[in-house]
Each structure stands twice: as C-alpha cells, then as structure tokens.
Motif scaffolding. Structure first.
Motif, short mmCIF file in Angstrom:
data_model
loop_
_atom_site.label_atom_id
_atom_site.label_comp_id
_atom_site.label_asym_id
_atom_site.label_seq_id
_atom_site.Cartn_x
_atom_site.Cartn_y
_atom_site.Cartn_z
N GLY A 83 41.18 50.04 1.53
CA GLY A 83 40.42 51.07 2.22
C GLY A 83 41.13 51.65 3.43
O GLY A 83 40.68 52.67 3.99
N VAL A 84 42.25 51.06 3.83
CA VAL A 84 42.98 51.53 5.01
C VAL A 84 43.48 52.97 4.86
O VAL A 84 43.39 53.76 5.81
CB VAL A 84 44.15 50.57 5.33
CG1 VAL A 84 45.08 51.17 6.38
CG2 VAL A 84 43.61 49.23 5.80
N PRO A 85 44.03 53.37 3.69
CA PRO A 85 44.52 54.75 3.57
C PRO A 85 43.49 55.81 3.92
O PRO A 85 43.82 56.81 4.58
CB PRO A 85 44.93 54.84 2.10
CG PRO A 85 45.31 53.45 1.73
CD PRO A 85 44.35 52.58 2.48
N ALA A 86 42.25 55.62 3.51
CA ALA A 86 41.22 56.61 3.81
C ALA A 86 40.98 56.72 5.32
O ALA A 86 40.71 57.81 5.84
CB ALA A 86 39.92 56.25 3.09
N LEU A 87 41.10 55.59 6.03
CA LEU A 87 40.91 55.61 7.48
C LEU A 87 42.09 56.28 8.18
O LEU A 87 41.91 57.13 9.05
CB LEU A 87 40.74 54.17 8.00
CG LEU A 87 39.49 53.42 7.50
CD1 LEU A 87 39.53 51.98 8.00
CD2 LEU A 87 38.22 54.11 7.98
N VAL A 88 43.30 55.88 7.80
CA VAL A 88 44.49 56.45 8.43
C VAL A 88 44.60 57.94 8.18
O VAL A 88 45.01 58.71 9.06
CB VAL A 88 45.76 55.72 7.93
CG1 VAL A 88 47.02 56.38 8.47
CG2 VAL A 88 45.72 54.25 8.33
N ARG A 89 44.20 58.36 6.98
CA ARG A 89 44.32 59.77 6.61
C ARG A 89 43.04 60.55 6.92
O ARG A 89 42.84 61.66 6.43
CB ARG A 89 44.66 59.88 5.13
CG ARG A 89 46.05 59.39 4.78
CD ARG A 89 47.11 60.33 5.30
NE ARG A 89 47.05 61.62 4.62
CZ ARG A 89 47.43 62.76 5.15
NH1 ARG A 89 47.89 62.80 6.38
NH2 ARG A 89 47.34 63.89 4.46
N ALA A 237 40.58 58.53 -2.37
CA ALA A 237 40.16 57.84 -1.14
C ALA A 237 39.38 56.55 -1.40
O ALA A 237 39.12 55.80 -0.46
CB ALA A 237 39.31 58.78 -0.28
N SER A 238 39.02 56.28 -2.64
CA SER A 238 38.22 55.10 -2.94
C SER A 238 39.09 53.84 -3.01
O SER A 238 40.04 53.78 -3.80
CB SER A 238 37.50 55.28 -4.28
OG SER A 238 36.99 54.04 -4.75
N PRO A 239 38.78 52.81 -2.23
CA PRO A 239 39.56 51.57 -2.30
C PRO A 239 39.42 50.87 -3.65
O PRO A 239 40.36 50.23 -4.13
CB PRO A 239 38.97 50.71 -1.17
CG PRO A 239 37.61 51.27 -0.93
CD PRO A 239 37.71 52.73 -1.22
N PHE A 240 38.26 50.99 -4.27
CA PHE A 240 38.04 50.36 -5.57
C PHE A 240 38.92 51.01 -6.64
O PHE A 240 39.48 50.34 -7.50
CB PHE A 240 36.56 50.46 -5.96
CG PHE A 240 35.63 49.92 -4.91
CD1 PHE A 240 35.47 48.55 -4.75
CD2 PHE A 240 34.94 50.77 -4.07
CE1 PHE A 240 34.62 48.04 -3.78
CE2 PHE A 240 34.09 50.27 -3.09
CZ PHE A 240 33.93 48.90 -2.94
#
Length: 307
Positions: A83-89, A237-240
C-alpha cells in the motif's frame, strides 16, 4: 402541466419531459414510456445474459471460512508494504480521470506493454493507463524471463523498459514519457496530469514507492506459459492487486488487465457478472476458473503455472 418519464437505466439517466402541447401533437406519453421500458428491459436482459454466459463458462472458486475484505494475519505486512506506492504517489491511479467523458476515443484492442512490476518507469505508464481507463495486454518481462523480455529486446533493439505496441494504430515506442504523451494524445484529451510529467521527481517518487517490495515482481521464476492470457480485473493503486500482479510478473504470465479504478464505468462489468464488485478478480480461459481474493489467486497461479 408537464409529464415526466423517469428511467432507472444508467445510460438513459435523467427524464424525458413532454409538454402538454406536445401531447396534443400526437406524441402519446404512453408510447414514450413504453419505449423507455423496452430499452431498460432489453439492457437488463443483456446484463443477465452476460452473467449467465460467465457463470456457464467459468467456475467461481470461493475462499472458505473468510469474510470479504478481511486481510489474513499472514498477509498484513505484505498488504501494508504493497500500500506504500499509493501513499507516496498521493493516490495517483486510485481514480480514473475526472475528464474521462471528454476523452477522444477508446482503443478497440488492448494496448500491449512489455514491462515488469518493480520498474519505476513502468509503473508511471501503468498509472497513465489507469487514469485513462484503458485495458492493457501485459507481457511481463522479469529479469531472466525467457519469453517476453527477449521479444521486447527484439522489437526495440535494446533492453529498456517499458515498451509499448498499439495494435490499433500500429505505433511502437519505448521511453515512458513518450508512451504517456502518446496515450494521452491518442486516447485522452492531450493533457498529461502534473504528477505524471514532473520528470525526475516522478521517477524518484515511483522509485521510493517501490522500495518496500523492491525484490518482488522483478526476477523470473520458472513457469509454464499459458496458451491464452489470463484476464485480470484490478487497478494500480490497490495493494491487493499489486500483490497478485507481482506473481503474474515473476511467473511471466501474460494477462489482459481490465483497469477498474474508482469511478471507472467498467466496474459495472463485475457487478453484472457476480452481483458484487471486488478486486483483484481473475478469469482463466485456460482452465475455466474464476476467482476473487488475493491469497487464493496467488495460490492458484503458483499451483497452476509455477514449475
């Protein structure tokens, strides 16, 4: 006094307003209402038939003893790091573009992308595809992969990713910025979003976004190639979805990626099929299996295609 006929069908939202004068001019409201009902019934029938076709063609494998959206304890760390990519981006690729309805045209055939999950430049292009709400045939190119990476090198003349082939226009190109500009000019409104055109800052933020799972979705693991691409409903954007796609890439499994970010009109496709929306979701035409739930999808891919 005006007569208003309302419809519940999405493409025909709103109301048809027929004035009293129009009624006098032989446009019976009953006929108008009947036509609206015919359209609505026909569309619902088509949706029902689509669901029947899917259910007759695929066997839906359900996870036993698990509630929807529940994250298994052994998956919590992986899900958090994914889930980190969605936060960073800053949530880029969580939603489709607000201007989607004004985009020029839709590709009739999926765009072909040669790329891999752990590449920041590849991720930038995947974000663009999500915002544009276009489907993509991904040809995974993990390091050491014997199939798609050599083909990409043959097409481009060098080992550089991502590489795009558009079967609709016969255009081919590398360089992430060039691909994004092309996609927005061909299938968008020509205006690339700010977060995708910040040059080094975009590349750096995508690199930082991938660091927590830097060793996943990069290297090839021995596998057997399916005869047909697997269909995957997901969004960037979904971590799953990321956890499932890492395995697709490592096993070099070609997959048609049906992008269904928030506000995508294609989300209705899944609701029509199974009366529920949840991603990731796969349909494997090679085995007739359909499946939700990330852990089950990963287990299925490992058992079916890993060697």
């Amino acid at each position: 006094m005006a007569l208003r006929v309302y419809t519940g069908l999405r493409p025909y939202r709103g109301y048809l307003k027929t004035s009293h004068n129009a009624l006098k001019q032989s446009i019976p409201a009953a006929i108008v209402a009947s036509r609206v009902r015919d359209i609505e019934t026909s569309a619902r029938g088509a949706q029902t038939q689509e669901a029947k076709n899917t259910r007759s063609k695929y066997k839906l494998e359900k996870a036993a003893g698990k509630s929807r959206y529940e994250v298994a304890p052994e998956q919590r760390i992986a899900t958090a790091t994914a889930g980190v990519p969605a936060l960073v981006r800053l949530g880029t690729a969580a939603f489709v573009s607000d201007n989607l309805k004004n985009f020029r045209n839709r590709p009739k055939k999926p765009i072909e992308l040669y790329e891999f999950e752990g590449c920041p430049f590849c991720r930038k292009v995947r974000e663009a595809c999500t915002l544009l709400d276009i489907d993509v045939l991904f040809c995974p190119c993990p390091k050491g992969g014997p199939t798609w990476r050599p083909k990409a090198v043959q097409l481009s003349g060098k080992s550089q990713f991502p590489y795009m082939v558009d079967p609709n226009t016969r255009q081919q190109m590398g360089e992430s910025d060039d691909i994004i500009n092309y996609l927005y000019n061909e299938y968008g409104d020509g205006n690339v979003p700010l977060l995708l055109k910040l040059g080094p800052l975009t590349a750096i933020s995508n690199t930082l976004a991938l660091l927590p799972r830097i060793n996943r979705g990069i290297s090839y693991r021995k596998s057997k190639l399916p005869k047909k691409p697997v269909d995957l409903w997901a969004y960037e954007a979904s971590p799953f979805c990321k956890l499932a796609r890492e395995v697709f890439v490592e096993l070099e499994i070609p997959h048609i990626y049906h992008s269904v970010a928030r506000n995508s009109p294609k989300r209705q496709e899944l609701i029509d099929k199974w009366d529920v929306f949840q991603v990731p979701y796969i349909e494997d035409p090679n085995t007739g299996v359909a499946m939700f739930e990330t852990p089950q999808i990963i287990e299925y891919l490992e058992k079916t295609y890993a060697v």
